[in-house]
Motif scaffolding. Structure first.
Motif, PDB file in Angstrom:
ATOM      1  N   PRO A  78      50.955  17.554  -8.970  1.00  0.00           N
ATOM      2  CA  PRO A  78      52.218  16.912  -9.559  1.00  0.00           C
ATOM      3  C   PRO A  78      52.534  16.936 -10.961  1.00  0.00           C
ATOM      4  CG  PRO A  78      50.698  15.338  -8.656  1.00  0.00           C
ATOM      5  CD  PRO A  78      49.970  16.582  -8.780  1.00  0.00           C
ATOM      6  N   SER A  79      53.789  16.931 -11.260  1.00  0.00           N
ATOM      7  CA  SER A  79      54.087  17.132 -12.732  1.00  0.00           C
ATOM      8  C   SER A  79      55.413  16.128 -12.867  1.00  0.00           C
ATOM      9  CB  SER A  79      54.189  18.297 -13.090  1.00  0.00           C
ATOM     10  OG  SER A  79      55.386  18.417 -13.994  1.00  0.00           O
ATOM     11  N   LEU A  80      55.579  15.735 -14.298  1.00  0.00           N
ATOM     12  CA  LEU A  80      56.908  15.061 -14.402  1.00  0.00           C
ATOM     13  C   LEU A  80      57.998  16.127 -14.494  1.00  0.00           C
ATOM     14  CD1 LEU A  80      55.648  12.441 -16.975  1.00  0.00           C
ATOM     15  CD2 LEU A  80      56.918  12.053 -15.326  1.00  0.00           C
ATOM     16  N   ASP A  81      57.820  17.411 -14.550  1.00  0.00           N
ATOM     17  CA  ASP A  81      58.865  18.315 -14.301  1.00  0.00           C
ATOM     18  C   ASP A  81      59.466  18.385 -13.012  1.00  0.00           C
ATOM     19  OD1 ASP A  81      58.551  19.101 -17.003  1.00  0.00           O
ATOM     20  OD2 ASP A  81      56.995  20.522 -16.586  1.00  0.00           O
ATOM     21  N   ARG A  82      58.817  17.743 -12.144  1.00  0.00           N
ATOM     22  CA  ARG A  82      59.408  17.695 -10.781  1.00  0.00           C
ATOM     23  C   ARG A  82      59.554  16.064 -10.321  1.00  0.00           C
ATOM     24  NH1 ARG A  82      55.779  21.780 -10.651  1.00  0.00           N
ATOM     25  NH2 ARG A  82      54.042  20.473 -10.075  1.00  0.00           N
ATOM     26  N   GLY A  83      60.695  15.643 -10.415  1.00  0.00           N
ATOM     27  CA  GLY A  83      61.143  14.388 -10.017  1.00  0.00           C
ATOM     28  C   GLY A  83      61.155  14.338  -8.312  1.00  0.00           C
ATOM     29  N   ILE A  84      60.744  13.199  -7.884  1.00  0.00           N
ATOM     30  CA  ILE A  84      60.827  13.137  -6.348  1.00  0.00           C
ATOM     31  C   ILE A  84      61.443  11.656  -5.851  1.00  0.00           C
ATOM     32  CG2 ILE A  84      59.608  13.457  -4.269  1.00  0.00           C
ATOM     33  CD1 ILE A  84      57.237  14.262  -5.943  1.00  0.00           C
ATOM     34  N   VAL A  85      62.373  12.043  -4.911  1.00  0.00           N
ATOM     35  CA  VAL A  85      62.698  10.680  -4.175  1.00  0.00           C
ATOM     36  C   VAL A  85      62.052  10.756  -2.876  1.00  0.00           C
ATOM     37  CG1 VAL A  85      64.774   9.446  -3.175  1.00  0.00           C
ATOM     38  CG2 VAL A  85      65.068  10.667  -5.256  1.00  0.00           C
ATOM     39  N   PHE A  86      61.351  10.111  -2.553  1.00  0.00           N
ATOM     40  CA  PHE A  86      60.372  10.075  -1.386  1.00  0.00           C
ATOM     41  C   PHE A  86      61.225   9.680  -0.085  1.00  0.00           C
ATOM     42  CE2 PHE A  86      57.526   9.857  -4.632  1.00  0.00           C
ATOM     43  CZ  PHE A  86      56.188  10.805  -4.168  1.00  0.00           C
ATOM     44  N   GLN A  87      60.892  10.334   0.936  1.00  0.00           N
ATOM     45  CA  GLN A  87      61.650   9.740   2.270  1.00  0.00           C
ATOM     46  C   GLN A  87      61.513   8.097   2.456  1.00  0.00           C
ATOM     47  OE1 GLN A  87      60.616  12.058   5.706  1.00  0.00           O
ATOM     48  NE2 GLN A  87      62.374  11.551   6.653  1.00  0.00           N
ATOM     49  N   ASN A  88      60.249   7.679   2.287  1.00  0.00           N
ATOM     50  CA  ASN A  88      60.163   6.222   2.104  1.00  0.00           C
ATOM     51  C   ASN A  88      60.298   5.336   1.060  1.00  0.00           C
ATOM     52  OD1 ASN A  88      57.880   6.890   1.108  1.00  0.00           O
ATOM     53  ND2 ASN A  88      56.408   6.583   2.578  1.00  0.00           N
ATOM     54  N   TYR A  89      60.936   5.964   0.003  1.00  0.00           N
ATOM     55  CA  TYR A  89      61.005   5.335  -1.268  1.00  0.00           C
ATOM     56  C   TYR A  89      60.064   5.220  -2.039  1.00  0.00           C
ATOM     57  CZ  TYR A  89      64.638   3.606   2.195  1.00  0.00           C
ATOM     58  OH  TYR A  89      65.591   3.523   2.944  1.00  0.00           O
ATOM     59  N   SER A  90      58.724   4.771  -1.625  1.00  0.00           N
ATOM     60  CA  SER A  90      57.592   4.466  -2.473  1.00  0.00           C
ATOM     61  C   SER A  90      57.904   3.839  -3.686  1.00  0.00           C
ATOM     62  CB  SER A  90      57.065   6.027  -2.706  1.00  0.00           C
ATOM     63  OG  SER A  90      56.403   6.740  -1.556  1.00  0.00           O
ATOM     64  N   LEU A  91      58.309   2.793  -3.498  1.00  0.00           N
ATOM     65  CA  LEU A  91      58.314   1.950  -4.848  1.00  0.00           C
ATOM     66  C   LEU A  91      57.250   0.964  -4.791  1.00  0.00           C
ATOM     67  CD1 LEU A  91      61.887   0.547  -4.287  1.00  0.00           C
ATOM     68  CD2 LEU A  91      61.194   2.629  -5.844  1.00  0.00           C
ATOM     69  N   LEU A  92      56.833   0.813  -6.006  1.00  0.00           N
ATOM     70  CA  LEU A  92      55.643  -0.153  -6.054  1.00  0.00           C
ATOM     71  C   LEU A  92      56.107  -1.838  -5.894  1.00  0.00           C
ATOM     72  CD1 LEU A  92      54.012   1.382  -9.331  1.00  0.00           C
ATOM     73  CD2 LEU A  92      53.731   1.861  -6.825  1.00  0.00           C
ATOM     74  N   PRO A  93      55.264  -2.444  -5.063  1.00  0.00           N
ATOM     75  CA  PRO A  93      56.069  -3.632  -4.256  1.00  0.00           C
ATOM     76  C   PRO A  93      56.034  -4.630  -5.104  1.00  0.00           C
ATOM     77  CG  PRO A  93      54.206  -2.894  -2.924  1.00  0.00           C
ATOM     78  CD  PRO A  93      54.637  -1.845  -3.744  1.00  0.00           C
ATOM     79  N   TRP A  94      54.883  -4.555  -6.176  1.00  0.00           N
ATOM     80  CA  TRP A  94      54.434  -5.690  -7.158  1.00  0.00           C
ATOM     81  C   TRP A  94      55.533  -5.543  -8.252  1.00  0.00           C
ATOM     82  CZ3 TRP A  94      51.279  -2.158  -5.234  1.00  0.00           C
ATOM     83  CH2 TRP A  94      50.916  -1.219  -6.185  1.00  0.00           C
ATOM     84  N   LEU A  95      56.209  -4.854  -8.419  1.00  0.00           N
ATOM     85  CA  LEU A  95      57.093  -4.463  -9.553  1.00  0.00           C
ATOM     86  C   LEU A  95      58.691  -4.662  -9.171  1.00  0.00           C
ATOM     87  CD1 LEU A  95      55.495  -1.227 -11.463  1.00  0.00           C
ATOM     88  CD2 LEU A  95      55.277  -3.885 -11.773  1.00  0.00           C
ATOM     89  N   SER A  96      59.291  -5.183 -10.159  1.00  0.00           N
ATOM     90  CA  SER A  96      60.711  -5.439 -10.042  1.00  0.00           C
ATOM     91  C   SER A  96      61.320  -4.109  -9.910  1.00  0.00           C
ATOM     92  CB  SER A  96      61.377  -6.144 -11.185  1.00  0.00           C
ATOM     93  OG  SER A  96      61.404  -5.525 -12.419  1.00  0.00           O
TER      94      SER A  96
END
Ligand code: ATP
Ligand code: MG
Lengths: 308, 276
Positions: A78-96
């Motif tokens: 993986p690389s920051l040159d490729r940004g992803i919006v995951f199908q299941n969002y994949s947010l970190l639940p402990w962060l706002s």
């Protein structure tokens, strides 16, 4: 022929079955090329392997065979040159919501000050309509659509060369979806970003894409056709349906999903290295040719799609 | 509804307590209290032949007396309950945090690396079931100091739940979250700090809570063995003095301090809890 910006070569993915059963070949020998700045959508039935392809493009998953080459280099992680919006969002639940964006921006722009990072993140959260307090809430306190928008803001905010979007608007109502689609087009047309997007919505694909890839059902799925959308930009949601090509393209896509995705499914024999068949409509209709890479993007007039 | 449930539970608790204390009081044999004892009986140790469990009223009296002056120090065998508990807490917390300082990083390593997990697993499986007190003779011989040996015993008993829970929590971090770290090219340290640690924190805190409970259980026994100071020694000493009122009182204090420790850790656990 010059190699395109993103080149997918003989890509194959097999999943080992548990306890040495027969392995599952999701897709085999997928070949395609995407030019720099192109907006490509991929459509196919659920389970055919779209997310699997996207994960391999992202470098998160390894192909069983074949390679992905971006900018002349093989994708090996993986690389920051490729940004992803995951199908299941994949947010970190402990962060706002805000922190979910700022940590990404900080990772991308390491030299930025806290304030720069914050302002940049807020700009993108506002863009997707998440400001005025909602940005301080945790993902569990947001609706599904709001979570999806945070995930979109995070991917947009790191301004990657290649945006990989896995059904990014699936959980949104028509109005929000429309305005974020417009933002996506605006961001994309104002940069030289390339977009690879999975969608189930044929109208959305026609509205946004330069080219629509059609995937047959799995297992042994493949990208069977590449439909050129040569409707000039800016495209307006309300007017696009009056374009002479619109219903031809739409019918072609719907017919593929309804019938040919099944008929063409299954293990191929013989010509396994083939690139998708290129399908064109309108002035270029009938020019159904097969070439190694996809079609060249025409000299697009990029501009904002007008909303409403 | 919830408030009324709490209120009703409180009332019920108080009723149960009152019934229990009442029965206990009624069941305690009436002893001749000081005034009616003859000089001879006093010399012979008062009601010694009937050294029975004291009634709650006596325990409450004792508690009042001890808690109104918890920190007095009148020589090695006569210190206030506050000082004794202080010694015990000092030993427990020292051993405990030393264990945490070792267990959490090692647990991280084991959780991150299947190789380390497999390699260290046999050691953990053999060492974990050993009663912490079984280490005592070895500790006394090697360390040559009873204070430090008690701390070592706390160390060894609190390390396992923290180690195992940390490894378990770290290994179980959802792949999606690790992928978020990977796509943002976070380095090993940042990945650990931003993703793995917060994700595993609730499991780690559960391990820490189990450990502090065990450590508090073990310190009493350890201090009975090493002697000198501490609440465990106090219980044993009062037993030797046949002062059962003090024994019952200190048993209650042990329970109370244990509960406070657990409550503190439960509070910390809530701070790192997240909802998916
Ligand atoms: N880790 C895995 N192990 C085994 N099989 C898997 C794994 N991941 C995906 N598959 C299989 O691969 C196939 C393709 O999955 P994928 O998620 O790519 O589908 P998709 O096209 O994105 O579907 P959808 O539109 O529903 O999101 C499915 O049949 C799925 O069962
Ligand atoms: Mg998918």
């Amino acid at each position: 022929m010059s190699t395109p910006f993103l080149s997918v070569q003989n890509l194959t993915k097999r999943f080992q079955a548990p306890k040495g059963g027969e392995s599952l070949t999701v897709f085999e020998n997928v070949n395609l090329g995407i030019e720099k700045g192109e907006f490509v959508c991929i459509i196919g039935h659920s389970g055919c392997g779209k997310s699997t392809i996207l994960n391999i493009l992202a470098g998160l998953d390894e192909p069983s065979d074949g390679a992905v080459i971006m900018n002349g280099k093989e994708v090996s992680g993986p690389s920051l040159d490729r940004g992803i919006v995951f199908q299941n969002y994949s947010l970190l639940p402990w962060l706002s919501a805000l922190k979910n964006v700022t940590f990404a921006v900080q990772a991308r722009y390491k030299s930025w000050s806290k304030k720069q990072v914050h302002d940049h993140s807020m700009k993108y959260l506002e863009l997707v309509g998440l400001a005025g307090g909602a940005e301080l809430r945790k993902p569990s306190q947001l609706s599904g659509g709001m979570r999806q928008r945070v995930s979109i803001a995070r991917a947009f905010a790191i301004q990657p060369e290649l945006l990989l979007l896995d059904e990014p608007f699936g959980a949104l109502d028509a109005l929000t979806r429309g305005s974020i689609q417009d933002e996506l087009i605006r961001i994309w047309s104002g940069s030289d970003q390339t977009v690879f997007m999975i969608t189930h919505d044929v109208d959305e694909a026609i509205l946004l894409a330069d080219r629509i890839l059609l995937m047959t059902n799995g297992p042994y799925a493949r990208v069977a056709e590449s439909v050129q959308v040569e409707i000039e930009r800016p495209r307006e949601r309300a007017n696009i349906i009056h374009h002479p090509d619109y219903y031809d393209i739409r019918n072609h896509l719907v017919e593929f999903l309804a019938k040919r995705s099944r008929e063409l499914a299954g293990k191929q024999d013989g010509d396994t290295q083939a690139a998708p068949k290129i399908v064109r409509f309108g002035a270029n209709a009938g020019a159904e040719i097969s070439s190694e890479t996809g079609g060249k993007p025409d000299a697009r007039k990029r501009a904002v799609n007008n909303a409403d | 509804m919830l408030a009324s449930l709490n209120a009703r539970a409180l009332v019920l608790s108080l009723v149960l307590l009152a019934v229990f204390l009442g029965l206990w009081e009624a069941a305690s044999p009436k002893q001749n209290l000081s005034g009616e004892l003859t000089e001879y009986e006093l010399l012979m140790g008062g009601a010694e032949p009937k050294a029975a469990v004291p009634p709650p009223s006596a325990v409450i009296g004792k508690a009042w007396e001890e808690l109104s002056n918890p920190f007095y120090d009148a020589g090695p065998n006569d210190k206030g309950i506050g000082i004794q508990i202080g010694y015990s807490l000092y030993r427990v917390l020292t051993g405990y945090f030393l264990a945490a300082a070792l267990a959490i990083p090692i647990g991280f390593l084991i959780g991150m690396s299947p190789l380390m997990y497999k390699a260290l697993d046999p050691f953990i499986q053999v060492l974990r079931p050993i009663s912490p007190l079984a280490w005592m003779p070895l500790a006394l011989f090697v360390i040559q100091d009873s204070q430090a040996s008690a701390i070592f015993v706390i160390f060894i008993c609190s390390i396992w739940p923290m180690l195992i829970n940390t490894a378990f929590g770290v290994a179980g971090v959802r792949k999606d979250w690790v992928n978020v770290a990977r796509t943002h090219e976070l380095g090993a340290f940042k990945t650990a700090w931003i993703v793995i640690l917060p994700a595993a924190a609730p499991t780690i805190l559960t391990g820490m809570r189990i450990s502090i409970g065990i450590a508090w259980l073990v310190i009493v026994a350890a201090e009975m063995l090493v002697g000198g100071t501490g609440i465990g020694y106090y219980v044993w000493n009062e037993w030797n003095n046949l002062d059962l009122t003090s024994v019952v009182f200190s048993i209650l204090m042990i329970g109370l301090v244990g509960m406070l420790l657990d409550t503190a850790f439960a509070y910390c656990a809530r701070l790192v809890q997240y909802q998916e």
